[in-house]
Design an enzyme around this catalytic site. Structure first.
Site, PDB file in Angstrom:
ATOM      1  N   ILE A  11       0.856  -1.177   0.000  1.00 11.79           N
ATOM      2  CA  ILE A  11       0.000   0.000   0.000  1.00 11.79           C
ATOM      3  C   ILE A  11       0.890   1.224   0.000  1.00 11.79           C
ATOM      4  O   ILE A  11       1.894   1.272   0.714  1.00 11.79           O
ATOM      5  CB  ILE A  11      -0.988   0.001   1.181  1.00 11.79           C
ATOM      6  CG1 ILE A  11      -1.981   1.168   1.031  1.00 11.79           C
ATOM      7  CG2 ILE A  11      -0.283   0.015   2.530  1.00 11.79           C
ATOM      8  CD1 ILE A  11      -3.244   1.026   1.844  1.00 11.79           C
ATOM      9  N   PHE A  29       9.140   4.866   1.222  1.00  9.06           N
ATOM     10  CA  PHE A  29       9.048   4.017   2.418  1.00  9.06           C
ATOM     11  C   PHE A  29       7.993   2.928   2.239  1.00  9.06           C
ATOM     12  O   PHE A  29       7.280   2.580   3.188  1.00  9.06           O
ATOM     13  CB  PHE A  29       8.726   4.840   3.678  1.00  9.06           C
ATOM     14  CG  PHE A  29       9.633   6.012   3.921  1.00  9.06           C
ATOM     15  CD1 PHE A  29      10.985   5.950   3.626  1.00  9.06           C
ATOM     16  CD2 PHE A  29       9.127   7.191   4.460  1.00  9.06           C
ATOM     17  CE1 PHE A  29      11.826   7.040   3.864  1.00  9.06           C
ATOM     18  CE2 PHE A  29       9.958   8.279   4.704  1.00  9.06           C
ATOM     19  CZ  PHE A  29      11.306   8.204   4.405  1.00  9.06           C
ATOM     20  N   ILE A  30       7.897   2.370   1.027  1.00  6.46           N
ATOM     21  CA  ILE A  30       6.829   1.404   0.751  1.00  6.46           C
ATOM     22  C   ILE A  30       7.275  -0.015   1.095  1.00  6.46           C
ATOM     23  O   ILE A  30       8.163  -0.577   0.451  1.00  6.46           O
ATOM     24  CB  ILE A  30       6.375   1.498  -0.720  1.00  6.46           C
ATOM     25  CG1 ILE A  30       5.985   2.932  -1.069  1.00  6.46           C
ATOM     26  CG2 ILE A  30       5.214   0.532  -0.964  1.00  6.46           C
ATOM     27  CD1 ILE A  30       4.957   3.570  -0.143  1.00  6.46           C
ATOM     28  N   THR A  31       6.634  -0.586   2.111  1.00  5.38           N
ATOM     29  CA  THR A  31       6.893  -1.966   2.523  1.00  5.38           C
ATOM     30  C   THR A  31       6.467  -2.914   1.399  1.00  5.38           C
ATOM     31  O   THR A  31       5.406  -2.748   0.813  1.00  5.38           O
ATOM     32  CB  THR A  31       6.115  -2.282   3.811  1.00  5.38           C
ATOM     33  OG1 THR A  31       6.520  -1.356   4.822  1.00  5.38           O
ATOM     34  CG2 THR A  31       6.391  -3.696   4.288  1.00  5.38           C
ATOM     35  N   GLU A  78      -4.315  -2.032  10.932  1.00  8.97           N
ATOM     36  CA  GLU A  78      -2.873  -1.897  10.699  1.00  8.97           C
ATOM     37  C   GLU A  78      -2.154  -1.558  12.004  1.00  8.97           C
ATOM     38  O   GLU A  78      -1.113  -2.138  12.331  1.00  8.97           O
ATOM     39  CB  GLU A  78      -2.594  -0.814   9.653  1.00  8.97           C
ATOM     40  CG  GLU A  78      -1.115  -0.578   9.407  1.00  8.97           C
ATOM     41  CD  GLU A  78      -0.842   0.392   8.267  1.00  8.97           C
ATOM     42  OE1 GLU A  78       0.350   0.659   8.003  1.00  8.97           O
ATOM     43  OE2 GLU A  78      -1.793   0.889   7.639  1.00  8.97           O
ATOM     44  N   GLY A  81       3.940  12.799   5.024  1.00  8.34           N
ATOM     45  CA  GLY A  81       3.912  11.619   5.876  1.00  8.34           C
ATOM     46  C   GLY A  81       2.576  11.490   6.564  1.00  8.34           C
ATOM     47  O   GLY A  81       1.609  10.966   6.020  1.00  8.34           O
ATOM     48  N   SER A  82       2.488  12.049   7.781  1.00  6.46           N
ATOM     49  CA  SER A  82       1.263  11.913   8.577  1.00  6.46           C
ATOM     50  C   SER A  82       0.078  12.685   8.005  1.00  6.46           C
ATOM     51  O   SER A  82      -1.078  12.326   8.235  1.00  6.46           O
ATOM     52  CB  SER A  82       1.525  12.385  10.014  1.00  6.46           C
ATOM     53  OG  SER A  82       2.525  11.588  10.623  1.00  6.46           O
TER      54      SER A  82
END
Length: 381
Positions: free
Chosen positions: A123, A156-158, A244, A131-132
């Protein structure tokens, strides 16, 4: 302590997961860390055993079981190492967007392969400049005929390298007021024209977890890949972020339990001044403090999981758990490394890896500062 949501079937399942991981994960984890990636073959083996997306409907390749089985998977893979976080993200964070908001055609197209490990998901919310503050994302998606044209970048995509299907938060209406009403979710497939990956990011910890930048340059996405309705993406994100954050709390709790266990074993064996260092009062007090934090965290977490499975409103408590349990784990990592002495700073000792891996848990899935903001707001402050 046995959690209220656990049954004999859950415990049998846990033994099965643990046996699988003892054969397929523990012996190879250090090599995965060196390689900076978990091999896709491991994902396929997880799928073969039914350890991917177990809660989705049987007609889509799942087992149709309750979410307690997913909790067990998250707990057991965290015991292997925190770099396995991408599996929980796939099972319990990304795929639920498809099961909750996807069309029948989307479910039939993607879910069976998500369950086998042929499709790995991600995602994409965070951007280089956002960010937030999700409402301020800059990635745009413009509808032209039967397709969307997507432009922007995510970071920063996992699962960023492995991912075959990425749910991307985009602005489909740049003029919407308030801003969050212009956000939609698009499922973008690996071979979409104009979709490319930037570098695999070199992180302080979570070395085997593939984190990457994603780039969209006039990326062409069929309009059939819209998840849910246009303009409701922010609402969907807010609804699913609770699970999550609960997953993050679960993994932080398990990491803390593992670190305390490692340290108890170490201080019993380590000798200094003619005796085991577990005999020193300072060591005993530190272990007692950490063990108490772990026990209290586990009691709160298990009740919260039970409430979540009963579909109760747990937004405030999830935010509390995500904040407190990740902070506990970070503090425990520092204390445990200290009790290991110089050996705690050596890579051959697991505590060194745990110390590197845990701090980011207080950042992703919403920073702990955001968690406190949510708690305060929901308290009417």
């Amino acid at each position: 302590m046995t959690a209220a949501y656990l049954t004999d079937d859950h415990e049998i399942f846990r033994k099965s997961v643990r046996k699988f991981l003892e054969k397929e994960a523990y012996p190879f984890y250090n090599q995965w860390e060196k390689d900076r990636i978990i091999p896709r073959e491991f994902w396929r083996k997880m799928g073969e055993q039914g350890f991917l997306c177990p809660d989705i409907d049987e007609k889509y390749g799942g087992s149709g079981v309750d979410w307690g089985f997913s909790v067990i998977i998250n707990e057991e893979i965290e015991r292997v190492g925190s770099g396995t976080v991408g599996i929980g993200l796939h099972n319990d964070i990304v795929v639920p967007y498809i099961t909750a908001y996807g069309t029948d055609e989307q479910k039939e197209r993607w879910l069976p392969k998500c369950a086998t490990g042929e499709i790995i998901t991600a995602i994409a919310m965070t951007e280089p400049g956002t960010g937030s503050d999700l409402a301020s994302i800059a990635t745009t998606a413009r509808l032209e005929g039967d397709r969307y044209i997507v432009n922007g970048a995510k970071t920063f995509i996992t699962n960023g390298i492995h991912s075959d299907l990425v749910i991307v938060a985009c602005k489909t209406d740049a003029n919407a007021q308030p801003k969050h009403r212009g956000i939609s979710l698009l499922a973008i497939e690996r071979d979409a024209p104009g979709f490319s990956r930037g570098r695999k990011l070199d992180k302080v910890g979570l070395h085997c977890q593939d984190t990457a930048e994603l780039i969209f340059e006039d990326c062409k996405v069929p309009k059939e890949n819209l998840i849910g309705e246009e303009g409701k993406g922010f609402k969907y994100l807010m609804e699913k972020l609770q699970q999550e954050r609960l997953v993050v709390a679960i993994t932080a709790q398990v990491a803390a339990e593992v670190m305390v266990g490692l340290t108890i074993d170490y201080v019993k064996e380590r000798q200094a001044f003619g005796q085991s260092i577990s005999r020193f009062q300072n060591t005993q007090f530190k272990i007692a403090e950490m063990a108490t934090d772990v026990e209290m965290g586990r009691a709160f977490l298990d009740q919260l999981i039970d409430d979540h499975m009963d579909k109760k409103d747990v937004v405030t408590k999830v935010s509390m758990a995500k904040w407190k349990l990740t902070e506990n784990a970070r503090d425990i990592a520092a204390q445990c490394m200290q009790l290991h002495g110089g050996y705690g700073y050596m890579e051959e000792y697991e505590i060194a890896r745990r110390y590197r891996d845990i701090p980011v848990a207080s950042i992703y899935a919403g920073t702990n500062e955001i968690m406190k903001t949510i708690i305060a707001k929901n308290m009417g402050l």
